[in-house]
Design a protein around this motif. Sequence first.
Motif, PDB file in Angstrom:
ATOM      1  N   ILE A   1       0.829  -1.196   0.000  1.00 35.96           N
ATOM      2  CA  ILE A   1       0.000   0.000   0.000  1.00 35.96           C
ATOM      3  C   ILE A   1       0.867   1.251   0.000  1.00 35.96           C
ATOM      4  O   ILE A   1       0.586   2.220  -0.711  1.00 35.96           O
ATOM      5  N   TRP A   2       1.945   1.245   0.789  1.00 36.00           N
ATOM      6  CA  TRP A   2       2.848   2.389   0.825  1.00 36.00           C
ATOM      7  C   TRP A   2       3.447   2.652  -0.549  1.00 36.00           C
ATOM      8  O   TRP A   2       3.550   3.799  -0.976  1.00 36.00           O
ATOM      9  N   ARG A   3       3.847   1.587  -1.239  1.00 36.48           N
ATOM     10  CA  ARG A   3       4.408   1.763  -2.582  1.00 36.48           C
ATOM     11  C   ARG A   3       3.373   2.271  -3.569  1.00 36.48           C
ATOM     12  O   ARG A   3       3.680   3.086  -4.432  1.00 36.48           O
ATOM     13  N   ARG A   4       2.126   1.808  -3.456  1.00 32.07           N
ATOM     14  CA  ARG A   4       1.078   2.260  -4.363  1.00 32.07           C
ATOM     15  C   ARG A   4       0.734   3.730  -4.135  1.00 32.07           C
ATOM     16  O   ARG A   4       0.453   4.460  -5.077  1.00 32.07           O
ATOM     17  N   VAL A   5       0.769   4.162  -2.897  1.00 28.83           N
ATOM     18  CA  VAL A   5       0.365   5.532  -2.596  1.00 28.83           C
ATOM     19  C   VAL A   5       1.497   6.512  -2.857  1.00 28.83           C
ATOM     20  O   VAL A   5       1.298   7.560  -3.454  1.00 28.83           O
ATOM     21  N   TYR A   6       2.714   6.174  -2.427  1.00 35.14           N
ATOM     22  CA  TYR A   6       3.813   7.131  -2.475  1.00 35.14           C
ATOM     23  C   TYR A   6       4.826   6.886  -3.580  1.00 35.14           C
ATOM     24  O   TYR A   6       5.843   7.535  -3.618  1.00 35.14           O
ATOM     25  N   SER A   7       4.571   5.989  -4.501  1.00 36.69           N
ATOM     26  CA  SER A   7       5.598   5.669  -5.498  1.00 36.69           C
ATOM     27  C   SER A   7       5.785   6.776  -6.520  1.00 36.69           C
ATOM     28  O   SER A   7       6.906   7.134  -6.833  1.00 36.69           O
ATOM     29  N   GLY A   8       4.719   7.363  -7.037  1.00 36.07           N
ATOM     30  CA  GLY A   8       4.881   8.332  -8.102  1.00 36.07           C
ATOM     31  C   GLY A   8       4.307   9.689  -7.808  1.00 36.07           C
ATOM     32  O   GLY A   8       4.159  10.495  -8.709  1.00 36.07           O
ATOM     33  N   SER A   9       3.969   9.956  -6.573  1.00 32.86           N
ATOM     34  CA  SER A   9       3.318  11.225  -6.284  1.00 32.86           C
ATOM     35  C   SER A   9       4.286  12.403  -6.377  1.00 32.86           C
ATOM     36  O   SER A   9       3.874  13.503  -6.702  1.00 32.86           O
ATOM     37  N   ALA A  10       5.555  12.202  -6.115  1.00 31.17           N
ATOM     38  CA  ALA A  10       6.507  13.311  -6.164  1.00 31.17           C
ATOM     39  C   ALA A  10       6.876  13.679  -7.595  1.00 31.17           C
ATOM     40  O   ALA A  10       7.216  14.813  -7.879  1.00 31.17           O
ATOM     41  N   SER A  11       6.814  12.734  -8.519  1.00 29.61           N
ATOM     42  CA  SER A  11       7.227  13.018  -9.887  1.00 29.61           C
ATOM     43  C   SER A  11       6.108  13.628 -10.723  1.00 29.61           C
ATOM     44  O   SER A  11       6.367  14.189 -11.771  1.00 29.61           O
ATOM     45  N   LYS A  12       4.864  13.527 -10.278  1.00 30.65           N
ATOM     46  CA  LYS A  12       3.755  14.082 -11.038  1.00 30.65           C
ATOM     47  C   LYS A  12       3.517  15.526 -10.605  1.00 30.65           C
ATOM     48  O   LYS A  12       3.198  15.794  -9.462  1.00 30.65           O
TER      49      LYS A  12
END
Length: 60
Positions: free
Chosen positions: A33-44
């Motif tokens: 869940i952590w990977r799904r939520v925080y994986s790409g939020s900084a790059s978008k």
Amino acid sequence: MNVFQSLMHYGSYALVFYALYVVAGSLAFGYYIWRRVYSGSASKTVSISRDLRDSDSHAG
């Protein structure tokens, strides 16, 4: 009496392995869940532009 002691012995092992199974499963699910939520939020990046002709702006 020896059968009862054997059952208690193997039951305690089963309980310990089940507890480890639950803890490992919880950690794995939390990591997923952590990977799904925080994986790409900084790059978008989202650019927000203000549109003055918006439908809910009634300025006149």
